[in-house]
Motif scaffolding. Structure first.
Motif, short mmCIF file in Angstrom:
data_model
loop_
_atom_site.label_atom_id
_atom_site.label_comp_id
_atom_site.label_asym_id
_atom_site.label_seq_id
_atom_site.Cartn_x
_atom_site.Cartn_y
_atom_site.Cartn_z
N GLN A 68 0.84 -1.20 0.00
CA GLN A 68 0.00 0.00 0.00
C GLN A 68 0.87 1.25 0.00
N ALA A 69 1.91 1.24 0.82
CA ALA A 69 2.82 2.38 0.91
C ALA A 69 3.53 2.61 -0.43
N THR A 70 3.94 1.52 -1.07
CA THR A 70 4.62 1.62 -2.36
C THR A 70 3.70 2.25 -3.40
N GLN A 71 2.47 1.77 -3.47
CA GLN A 71 1.52 2.33 -4.44
C GLN A 71 1.24 3.80 -4.16
N PHE A 72 1.07 4.15 -2.89
CA PHE A 72 0.81 5.54 -2.53
C PHE A 72 1.97 6.44 -2.93
N LEU A 73 3.19 6.04 -2.55
CA LEU A 73 4.36 6.88 -2.85
C LEU A 73 4.65 6.96 -4.35
N GLU A 74 4.42 5.86 -5.07
CA GLU A 74 4.58 5.90 -6.53
C GLU A 74 3.66 6.97 -7.12
N GLY A 75 2.43 7.04 -6.61
CA GLY A 75 1.46 8.02 -7.08
C GLY A 75 1.87 9.45 -6.76
N GLN A 76 2.76 9.62 -5.79
CA GLN A 76 3.25 10.94 -5.40
C GLN A 76 4.57 11.27 -6.08
N GLY A 77 5.05 10.38 -6.95
CA GLY A 77 6.27 10.65 -7.70
C GLY A 77 7.56 10.12 -7.09
N TYR A 78 7.46 9.24 -6.09
CA TYR A 78 8.65 8.67 -5.46
C TYR A 78 9.06 7.38 -6.17
N HIS A 79 10.34 7.03 -6.05
CA HIS A 79 10.87 5.79 -6.60
C HIS A 79 10.92 4.78 -5.46
N VAL A 80 10.06 3.76 -5.51
CA VAL A 80 9.93 2.82 -4.40
C VAL A 80 9.85 1.38 -4.88
N ILE A 81 10.28 0.48 -3.98
CA ILE A 81 10.28 -0.96 -4.23
C ILE A 81 9.65 -1.62 -3.00
N ASN A 82 8.79 -2.61 -3.23
CA ASN A 82 8.16 -3.34 -2.13
C ASN A 82 8.93 -4.64 -1.87
N VAL A 83 9.08 -5.00 -0.59
CA VAL A 83 9.74 -6.26 -0.22
C VAL A 83 8.68 -7.36 -0.15
N ASP A 84 8.77 -8.34 -1.07
CA ASP A 84 7.85 -9.47 -1.08
C ASP A 84 7.97 -10.27 0.21
N GLY A 85 6.86 -10.48 0.87
CA GLY A 85 6.85 -11.31 2.07
C GLY A 85 7.30 -10.60 3.34
N GLY A 86 7.82 -9.39 3.22
CA GLY A 86 8.19 -8.57 4.37
C GLY A 86 9.12 -9.23 5.35
N MET A 87 8.99 -8.80 6.60
CA MET A 87 9.87 -9.28 7.66
C MET A 87 9.67 -10.77 7.96
N MET A 88 8.52 -11.31 7.58
CA MET A 88 8.30 -12.75 7.79
C MET A 88 9.30 -13.58 6.99
N ASN A 89 9.79 -13.04 5.88
CA ASN A 89 10.76 -13.76 5.05
C ASN A 89 12.19 -13.29 5.26
N TYR A 90 12.38 -12.26 6.06
CA TYR A 90 13.72 -11.71 6.30
C TYR A 90 14.45 -12.53 7.35
N GLU A 91 15.61 -13.04 6.99
CA GLU A 91 16.38 -13.90 7.90
C GLU A 91 17.70 -13.25 8.34
N GLY A 92 17.92 -12.01 7.94
CA GLY A 92 19.16 -11.32 8.30
C GLY A 92 19.15 -10.81 9.72
N THR A 93 20.18 -10.07 10.07
CA THR A 93 20.28 -9.51 11.41
C THR A 93 19.27 -8.38 11.58
N THR A 94 18.86 -8.18 12.82
CA THR A 94 17.94 -7.08 13.16
C THR A 94 18.54 -6.27 14.30
N GLU A 95 17.98 -5.09 14.48
CA GLU A 95 18.42 -4.24 15.60
C GLU A 95 17.20 -3.76 16.35
#
Length: 95
Positions: A68-95
């Motif tokens: 939703q954020a990606t679509q909204f910002l694209e409509g406002q002229g921003y260059h954005v990419i969405n992360v498929d699966g989000g943090m549920m698929n992220y296995e890297g380090t966190t802070e």
């Protein structure tokens, strides 16, 4: 809508401008190092903090809110990419 995988984010997070659109309490449990937290509900009011000349990677828990954020910002002229699966698929380090 441009997308990237959580694995791509893990490998490149130091070079990316990551915006985490989860709520503050969700982010407190762990976020991608260097990610900026702007909850989805506040994005419309805080998008002036973003630079239209940069590319941003949007992330949430599963990919829905960041989509939703990606679509909204694209409509406002921003260059954005969405992360498929989000943090549920992220296995890297966190802070």
């Amino acid at each position: 809508m441009k997308t990237m995988t959580a694995k791509q984010v893990e490998n490149q997070h130091k070079e990316l401008n990551i915006i985490d659109v989860r709520e503050t309490d969700e982010v407190a449990a762990g976020k991608i190092p260097g990610a900026q937290n702007i909850p989805l509900g506040l994005l419309e009011f805080r998008m002036n903090e973003l630079d239209k000349s940069k590319e941003y990677v949007m992330v949430c828990r599963s990919g829905g809110r960041s989509g939703q954020a990606t679509q909204f910002l694209e409509g406002q002229g921003y260059h954005v990419i969405n992360v498929d699966g989000g943090m549920m698929n992220y296995e890297g380090t966190t802070e």
